[in-house]
Design an enzyme around this catalytic site. Structure first.
Site, mmCIF file in Angstrom:
data_model
loop_
_atom_site.group_PDB
_atom_site.id
_atom_site.type_symbol
_atom_site.label_atom_id
_atom_site.label_comp_id
_atom_site.label_asym_id
_atom_site.label_seq_id
_atom_site.Cartn_x
_atom_site.Cartn_y
_atom_site.Cartn_z
ATOM 1 N N HIS A 105 0.932 -1.245 -0.037
ATOM 2 C CA HIS A 105 0.280 0.005 0.151
ATOM 3 C C HIS A 105 1.014 1.771 -0.045
ATOM 4 C CE1 HIS A 105 0.571 -0.519 4.033
ATOM 5 N NE2 HIS A 105 0.333 0.171 4.360
ATOM 6 N N GLU A 150 -6.240 5.338 10.940
ATOM 7 C CA GLU A 150 -6.154 5.240 9.771
ATOM 8 C C GLU A 150 -7.578 4.178 9.118
ATOM 9 O OE1 GLU A 150 -2.896 2.405 11.551
ATOM 10 O OE2 GLU A 150 -3.256 1.149 10.152
ATOM 11 N N GLN A 167 -3.136 3.957 2.039
ATOM 12 C CA GLN A 167 -4.141 4.008 4.078
ATOM 13 C C GLN A 167 -3.674 5.057 4.261
ATOM 14 O OE1 GLN A 167 -0.177 2.766 6.137
ATOM 15 N NE2 GLN A 167 -1.772 1.642 7.687
ATOM 16 N N HIS A 190 4.419 7.418 3.387
ATOM 17 C CA HIS A 190 4.591 6.060 3.740
ATOM 18 C C HIS A 190 4.996 4.963 2.155
ATOM 19 C CE1 HIS A 190 2.459 4.647 5.819
ATOM 20 N NE2 HIS A 190 2.797 3.309 5.697
ATOM 21 N N GLU A 226 8.011 0.664 4.930
ATOM 22 C CA GLU A 226 7.322 0.167 5.440
ATOM 23 C C GLU A 226 7.450 -1.580 4.662
ATOM 24 O OE1 GLU A 226 3.334 0.940 6.150
ATOM 25 O OE2 GLU A 226 2.322 -1.139 7.497
HETATM 26 CO CO CO Z 1 0.840 1.431 6.311
#
Ligand code: CO
Length: 179
Positions: free
Chosen positions: A24, A60, A76, A100, A150
């Site tokens: 994501h 989130e 996300q 990210h 991530e």
């Molecule tokens: Co994430």
């Protein structure tokens, strides 16, 4: 003197099958409801999950779309719950936007260990619980070209429930007894 043969090059995470795809992209947003409205009403994504994250003091939402189902391509959205949230600090520093990039990995500990061996710094010593029961870690952006990377290990998706067997006169028969 004959030079020593070069050491075999490591194949890298994807080459060794550890990194499987982009999982994501994380966006920092000041207002979750407004961001969800944009992504659902304008872009047509579907909300898969909304989750409070006490650890990072944020809320989130995972939204998705695409061939292969809504979980195929996922965005996300991350909104701060307080001024102390890591996302509040990000918004103050950089404004709303890309925060990210998350790669799916087959094993978060193994991937982290491979990256450490290559000299990269991970933010956590061990994987932490992420969204939807995943295990996650982060590569320090200074070691990844300025990108907060991530790595995510998703839990195996449970198999769908087996179709209900018809119940009735013959339902007492055991499998393998048909003649
Ligand atoms: Co994430």
């Amino acid at each position: 003197m004959t030079p020593l043969p070069p050491l075999p090059a490591e194949p890298g995470l994807a080459g060794s099958g550890l990194l499987t795809r982009i999982d994501h992209v994380g966006l920092a947003v000041p207002d979750l409801d407004r961001a969800i409205a944009f992504h659902t009403e304008v872009l047509g994504l579907r909300v898969l999950l909304i989750e409070e994250n006490d650890d990072q003091d944020l809320v989130e939402a995972m939204l998705g779309f695409g061939p292969g189902g809504p979980a195929a391509t996922v965005v996300q959205l991350l909104a701060p719950r307080s001024a102390e949230s890591v996302i509040a600090r990000f918004l103050q520093r950089s404004g709303p936007g890309l925060q990210h990039l998350a790669y799916a990995v087959a094993d978060v500990e193994q991937a982290a260990e491979t990256l450490r061996r290559r000299g990269l710094r991970l933010l956590y010593d061990a994987g932490r619980p992420g969204t939807g029961g995943s295990q996650i870690n982060f590569v320090h952006p200074k070691d990844a070209g300025g990108v907060l990377v991530e790595i995510v290990q998703r839990l195996p998706v449970p198999a769908p429930p087996a179709p209900q067997r018809a119940t009735g006169a013959g339902s007492g028969n055991q499998r393998g007894t048909q003649s």
